[in-house]
Write a protein that holds these residues in place. Structure first.
Motif, PDB file in Angstrom:
ATOM      1  N   LEU A   1       0.748  -1.064   0.233  1.00 36.51           N
ATOM      2  CA  LEU A   1       0.090  -0.197  -0.075  1.00 36.51           C
ATOM      3  C   LEU A   1       0.393   1.699   0.161  1.00 36.51           C
ATOM      4  CD1 LEU A   1      -2.726  -1.060   2.253  1.00 36.51           C
ATOM      5  CD2 LEU A   1      -3.170  -0.424  -0.087  1.00 36.51           C
ATOM      6  N   GLN A   2       2.071   0.807   0.856  1.00 28.92           N
ATOM      7  CA  GLN A   2       2.669   2.679   0.797  1.00 28.92           C
ATOM      8  C   GLN A   2       3.202   3.094  -0.527  1.00 28.92           C
ATOM      9  OE1 GLN A   2       3.849   4.389   2.819  1.00 28.92           O
ATOM     10  NE2 GLN A   2       2.814   3.493   4.531  1.00 28.92           N
TER      11      GLN A   2
ATOM     12  N   PHE B   1       2.129   1.742  -3.333  1.00 35.04           N
ATOM     13  CA  PHE B   1       0.607   2.268  -4.293  1.00 35.04           C
ATOM     14  C   PHE B   1       0.436   4.091  -4.155  1.00 35.04           C
ATOM     15  CE2 PHE B   1      -1.124  -1.613  -5.016  1.00 35.04           C
ATOM     16  CZ  PHE B   1      -1.513  -2.054  -6.301  1.00 35.04           C
ATOM     17  N   LEU B   2       0.653   4.492  -2.371  1.00 32.93           N
ATOM     18  CA  LEU B   2       0.428   6.076  -2.460  1.00 32.93           C
ATOM     19  C   LEU B   2       1.031   6.757  -3.141  1.00 32.93           C
ATOM     20  CD1 LEU B   2      -0.029   5.880   1.317  1.00 32.93           C
ATOM     21  CD2 LEU B   2      -1.314   6.941   0.159  1.00 32.93           C
TER      22      LEU B   2
END
Lengths: 318, 222, 669
Positions: free
Chosen positions: C412-413, C415-416
């Motif tokens: 998710l990091q 994706f950020l």
């Protein structure tokens, strides 16, 4: 580096959470009663409840396992940690680096898994029904919440809650349209996650549509006390989170003691308003059928995604 | 991140986002009455956006269009719609042809398309609020989607009106409004269209005892 | 370098595994020897592999040439950081599984334990050789050995027809995959005829052929890993195989396919095109969503885990896709972040999924039952298995503070950062893909709660379950070992990522070690502490401290009295175990919300049924979309060809003769 005052502030924030959380629940209950023109229960009712429950003996079902007995403590631990991470009074929290916004969602998820499993442990119809519904709410609410955090993280260029709040509170005021979407989505998610009215009703037992209450039907005594306390901590954490993210004014920037002291009445004021509004929402809305809940949360999820899109398109590229 | 944007542009962006939010809310709304409420709110947001643009640029005709929006879309049309709803005795849920989460999913796809399509156009524009062009386009598309997915004729009219809102927003955001004559013409068009549609509704209901547009499938030659 | 190289040690380990297998074959009469000595010895060898892998990390690549096989075609071997990481995965996971197997297969009800021992150890050795191979020939030989030995392992219980069918399906898809890989290698030689990986690394290919090679690799390795639509063998083969074998296949073998994909796309092909990443991302997302949705509706516990493996492989593919996209745009620091998520998730999944499969093995042994609808309440007779499985499901649901969360957090990091991509569409679509990843993770929680709650909690759905016994000592050791891996991967991410760094640096030229070294070992902050940080150890310790403190305070300030009674349950005292949610009932919301995703056959009871019953059967759409049409086509074609078959030898000879004539005429120089 971690300062002494930071630690004191942290300890104070946790203690404040433990003390204020039942008060907030009591306040919401009182407001609800006013809205519905009933005579209100005392504001301190949750404390009396906790004391009564702690004093009562625990009545366990014959086939309750050790997981059933451990779960309330785990859930309580998760919620205390969550309250320690959320910036309530100041952004200078030594615990803040231990879990960012994504990990916070994970911690709520951990508590959810334990409460759902505990609900299934006795093997009653209501327990497993509650567990299933809780997971249903969870798998829809969790992504929506994460998407809200994604939007905020893109604004602040950080997933650390302290940094996000710092960015939103202490910089030149900029209006972020994406926050409108994120805010609505967050409200939806908070209502669902805290077993509030359009999705669940915290004030009923014995209703076929109950979710949270169905899981904890078998809990008694100190276990029930801890679960109730954890539930009010969760409401407190969500309320503070909402306030910190969307109305961040007044949160102390660093280890400034004076600002911290000034933040306390402001927090109380904001919580009081928030509780009042929550009671209002709960009064003007009817509880949904259980299968409307996925739709409700699906909409929250979509809105959060939309907030992300608006953020990416409207704000980055202008 | 973007501190250089003046406050007025931020406000217009905010109102544009609120209009989009309301467009989505309309897409997700089941109740006829709330649908009209949302439409009135959308009109209000549009009016405020125009007002901000007027204050910023000092163009007089924008004040007029803001007033016109207020009069027409916040007061007159919702009032007519409420009356229609009451007189036609429409109760209960608006039946959607596709379920609501799916509709919203499609809506999100449309927003992405709209934003991307609008991107090159807004590069051409020099106004401070050109970013809202994408939103305006998205509102138009969402309104279209609502017209496609709803069964009751009246919610299609609301969709049509919402589409006009989107067009108006596009006009304000890209060029600070259309010439006054055009605006007045459109306003009149919408009003007249609404009245004619209102008459039609009664005709339709007399004919089919229902406002469900599926009944009109019978009208084709076969 | 003096003394034994790590590569030599690993070769010795492979040979040791082969030797153990052969001893097992010849000593198959002596069941005690095979189970109590050979399997634990295999575990020790696994430990050796793991330790050697750790020692080899960060060093220079080591190469060797092994003169076996065909003349002029020696095996080229190479141990670099990427192989080392997967060797660690193989060694440490297999150590736990082998120890467990000592108990599991030692119960005396396994026919042909000797052959099983041989197959099992050949399987291990061939997986190790896949990791070490440095030419296409050695790779394919090892790959085929792996496929065949695992096929025999799947069909251990070959007396049942459905198990034979499952094995056949597995073999079929494994070979479709192998063809893809073979063609991929063929493309990468560029017609030069040199099949060593060293030659492929220097080969300059036209863009079309590079893309073709990547797509072939994705299809070929995807078939082994279980990417949609080539996933169908997985939910069939895993329930058919004995549990330790399922654990090995799901935990380790699927990762060899990931290894192959990484090897081809980041090492052998030196260019990357952005749309490869998009393809991998989309396939991964579809796989992950598909896997998790089907996992939630399964009623067979091993099938549920098999679908959950599909989901995890999907997530890994998503991370690979993200890595490829970042890499294609030269954002190597971010590519390293995503690559770390890939490697971390491989390790985490190996740990917790083998743990869960082994737990199902214990349950299966204790109850002879795989159907969730007949289990329940097993936490009482089997506390060890139940509590260790709890660690598995928390990791599997991707929750802190265990291993699954770390990789999801990293992903998710990654994706950020995707809005920073320079492509106008990607920077909008890719962040939205994160929403689906999150949805998958949350649904995994649902599947895991179903798995755990129905098996271990509640009332026993069958009175015979009371006699279930807990895992034996060997089994406990294996389970504890894997749970320990899951815990350590969960709470010490920084330490592990600093080791993984060697591989990301080798493949991408960037790693996370620079930022991680600045912070404490307990803290995971891949970019900077202000940007994002996660300290799982603090999370764990805080929860534990609050838990103990609360317990102590409640007991001292109030009391600790407990009274047992019947459950209250709103006063419905006559409820038996049948009033609980069944497995079908638990997943009903999912079936309802995601109805179009499933192919369902339901039977509802009518009002006047004498014996009312409800049944639901969920089937895979892909069978009907992809496989049955092909099968029908094959049937039709073979029906046509049957007419050629006269049954007389003279006719066949004539066919050959005509073919020969035609070839002679056509193939003139």
């Amino acid at each position: 580096m971690i300062s002494v005052s930071g630690f004191l502030g942290q300890a104070f924030a946790i203690l404040l959470a433990l003390v204020l959380a039942p008060l907030l629940s009591g306040w919401v209950g009182q407001c609800r009663a006013w809205f519905q023109s009933r005579s209100a229960p005392p504001l301190l009712l949750p404390y009396y409840m906790l004391q009564k429950l702690f004093n009562k003996e625990v009545v366990l079902a014959h086939n309750a396992s050790s997981l059933f007995r451990a779960a309330p403590f785990v859930i309580f631990g998760c919620m205390v940690l969550a309250c320690a991470i959320v910036p309530t009074l100041s952004t200078d929290l030594p615990f803040a680096p231990s879990a960012d916004a994504l990990a916070l969602v994970g911690i709520f998820g951990l508590a959810r898994i334990f409460i759902a499993l505990a609900g299934m442990d006795i093997g009653t119809a209501f327990g497993s029904l509650g567990g299933r519904r809780e997971m249903l709410i969870g798998f829809l609410a969790e992504p929506a919440l994460l998407m809200v955090f994604f939007t905020l993280a893109m604004i602040a260029q950080s997933t650390s809650l302290a940094t996000i709040v710092e960015t939103l509170a202490h910089r030149e005021p900029v209006i972020y349209p994406s926050l409108a979407f994120a805010g609505v989505a967050f409200t939806f998610v908070s209502l669902a996650e805290n077993a509030r009215v359009p999705v669940d009703n915290p004030a009923t037992h014995l209703e076929l549509t109950m979710i949270h209450e169905a899981m904890i039907l078998e809990y008694t005594g100190r276990h029930l006390a801890l679960i109730e306390w954890a539930a009010s901590l969760k409401l407190y954490a969500y309320s503070c989170l909402g306030l910190a993210l969307f109305f961040p004014w007044g949160i102390a920037p660093g280890d400034d003691i004076l600002a911290l002291i000034a933040a306390i009445p402001l927090l109380l004021f904001k919580l009081a308003i928030g509780g009042f509004l929550l009671a209002g929402i709960e009064t003007i809305n009817a509880k949904m059928r259980i299968f409307r809940a996925p739709e409700f949360l699906g909409i929250a999820f979509m809105l959060a995604v939309l907030g992300l899109l608006v953020r990416l398109l409207l704000e980055v590229r202008v | 991140m973007t501190p250089s944007i003046p406050l007025s542009a931020q406000l217009i962006n905010l109102f544009a986002a609120v209009i989009l939010l309301l467009a989505f809310a309309m897409l997700a709304q089941r109740r006829m009455h709330s649908l009209v409420n949302l439409f009135a709110l959308q009109g209000l947001a549009l009016c405020l956006a125009t007002l901000v643009a007027a204050v910023t640029t000092g163009q007089v005709h924008l004040y007029f269009s803001a007033g016109l929006t207020l009069l027409l879309k916040v007061v007159a049309l919702p009032w007519i719609l409420y009356r229609l709803v009451r007189q036609l005795n429409i109760k209960g849920d608006v039946e959607a042809l596709i379920n609501i989460p799916t509709t919203m999913l499609v809506g999100i796809g449309l927003v992405m398309v709209a934003f991307n399509v609008a991107l090159p156009i807004s590069e051409l524009s020099h106004t401070i609020t050109r970013g809202t062009l994408g939103i305006a386009l998205a509102v138009i598309m969402l309104a279209f989607l609502m017209m496609i997915t709803r069964q009751k004729a009246i919610s299609q009219v609301v969709g049509f009106l919402s589409m006009e809102n989107g067009l108006f927003l596009a006009a304000t955001s890209a060029t600070y409004g259309m010439p006054m004559v055009v605006e007045l013409g459109i306003a009149l068009d919408v009003l007249v269209g609404m009245i004619i549609l209102g008459v039609f509704f009664f005709q339709i209901r007399d004919q089919f005892d229902s406002l469900d547009i599926r009944h009109m499938e019978k009208l084709k030659d076969s | 370098m003096p003394g034994l190289l790590s590569l030599d040690l690993l070769l010795v380990a492979a040979a040791a595994w082969l030797a153990l297998g052969l001893i097992g074959l010849f000593a198959s009469r002596n069941q005690a020897l095979v189970s109590q000595v050979l399997f634990p010895a295999g575990a020790l060898v696994g430990l050796l592999v793991g330790v050697t892998g750790i020692a080899a990390l960060g060093g220079d690549p080591q190469t060797a040439v092994l003169v076996i096989g065909l003349p002029d075609l020696p095996f080229h071997l190479r141990l670099d950081n990427l192989s080392a990481i997967f060797a660690i995965l193989l060694g440490l996971t297999s150590a736990g599984i082998s120890v467990y197997s000592a108990g599991y297969f030692g119960k005396g009800d396994v026919a042909g334990l000797g052959t099983l021992c041989l197959e099992y150890h050949v399987f291990l050795a061939s997986m190790l050789m896949v990791l070490l191979a440095d030419d296409a020939y050695a790779f394919m030989v090892a790959w085929e050995c792996m496929a065949l030995s695992s096929f025999f392992l799947v069909t251990t219980d070959h007396k049942h027809e459905e198990i034979r069918d499952a094995g056949f399906l597995y073999l079929l898809i494994a070979h479709i995959g192998a063809i893809g890989i073979l063609l991929c290698f063929g493309v990468m030689t560029g017609g030069a005829g040199d099949y060593s990986f060293a030659a492929m690394r220097t080969q300059e290919l036209a863009p079309f052929w590079t893309s073709a090679a990547f797509l072939l690799a994705l299809a070929g390795f995807g078939a082994k890993a279980g990417l949609v639509p080539l996933h169908v063998w997985l939910p069939e083969a895993h329930p058919a195989a004995p549990s330790p074998v399922s654990a090995m296949m799901s935990g380790v073998m699927l990762k060899t396919a990931i290894y192959g994909l990484l090897r081809v796309s980041f090492d052998l092909l030196h260019t990357t095109v952005w749309w490869w990443g998009v393809v991998a991302l989309v396939v991964g997302l579809v796989t992950a969503l598909f896997g998790v949705l089907y996992a939630t509706v399964q009623n067979d516990m091993k099938r549920l885990l098999a679908y959950s493996s599909i989901e995890n492989i999907g997530l890994i593919a998503v991370a690979i896709g993200l890595t490829l996209i970042f890499h294609a745009y030269g954002m190597d620091a971010l590519a390293a972040l995503a690559m770390t998520a890939v490697l971390y998730h491989c390790l985490a999944h190996a740990g917790f999924k083998s743990l869960l499969f082994l737990c199902t093995g214990s349950v299966l042994h204790a109850t002879k039952e795989r159907n969730l609808g007949k289990l329940g309440g097993l936490i009482h007779p089997m506390p060890w298995v139940a509590w260790l499985a709890l660690a598995g499901i928390i990791a599997g649901a991707g929750l802190p503070p265990l291993s699954g969360f770390v990789s999801e957090w990293l992903l998710l990091q990654g994706f950020l950062f995707s809005p920073g991509l320079p492509h106008p569409w990607l920077n909008m679509v890719v962040p939205v893909a994160a929403a689906l990843v999150v949805l998958v993770a949350a649904l995994a929680g649902f599947a895991m709660v179903k798995f755990y709650g129905i098996i271990f909690l509640g009332q026993m759905r069958d009175p015979a379950l009371k006699d279930a016994h807990d895992a034996g000592p060997w089994e406990k050791v294996g389970l504890v070992w894997l749970a320990l891996i899951t815990l350590l991967l969960g709470v010490l991410p920084s330490t592990v990522i600093l080791r993984l760094d060697a591989a990301t640096r080798q493949l991408l030229g960037a790693g996370l070690s620079d930022t991680l070294n600045e912070q404490g070992w307990w803290m995971l902050a891949p970019i900077s502490a202000e940007r994002a940080s996660y300290e799982p150890l603090i999370v764990l310790v805080t929860i534990a401290v609050v838990l103990l403190l609360a317990r102590w305070l409640v007991r001292t300030l109030f009391h600790g009295r407990v009274r047992r009674s019947s459950p209250w349950d709103c006063g419905y005292h006559f409820e038996g175990p049948r009033a609980q949610d069944t497995a079908e009932g638990f997943s009903q919301p999912i079936r309802r919300i995601f109805e179009p995703v499933f192919r369902m056959q339901r039977h509802f009871p009518a009002a006047r049924d004498k014996q009312p019953f409800y049944s639901v059967k969920v089937e895979d759409h892909f069978w009907y979309w992809c496989y049955l049409p092909i099968a029908r086509l094959a049937n039709r074609i073979s029906a046509m060809i049957v007419t050629l078959q006269g049954g007389r030898i003279a006719v066949y000879l004539m066919y050959s003769f005509i073919t020969l004539l035609v070839l002679l005429m056509v193939a003139r120089p």
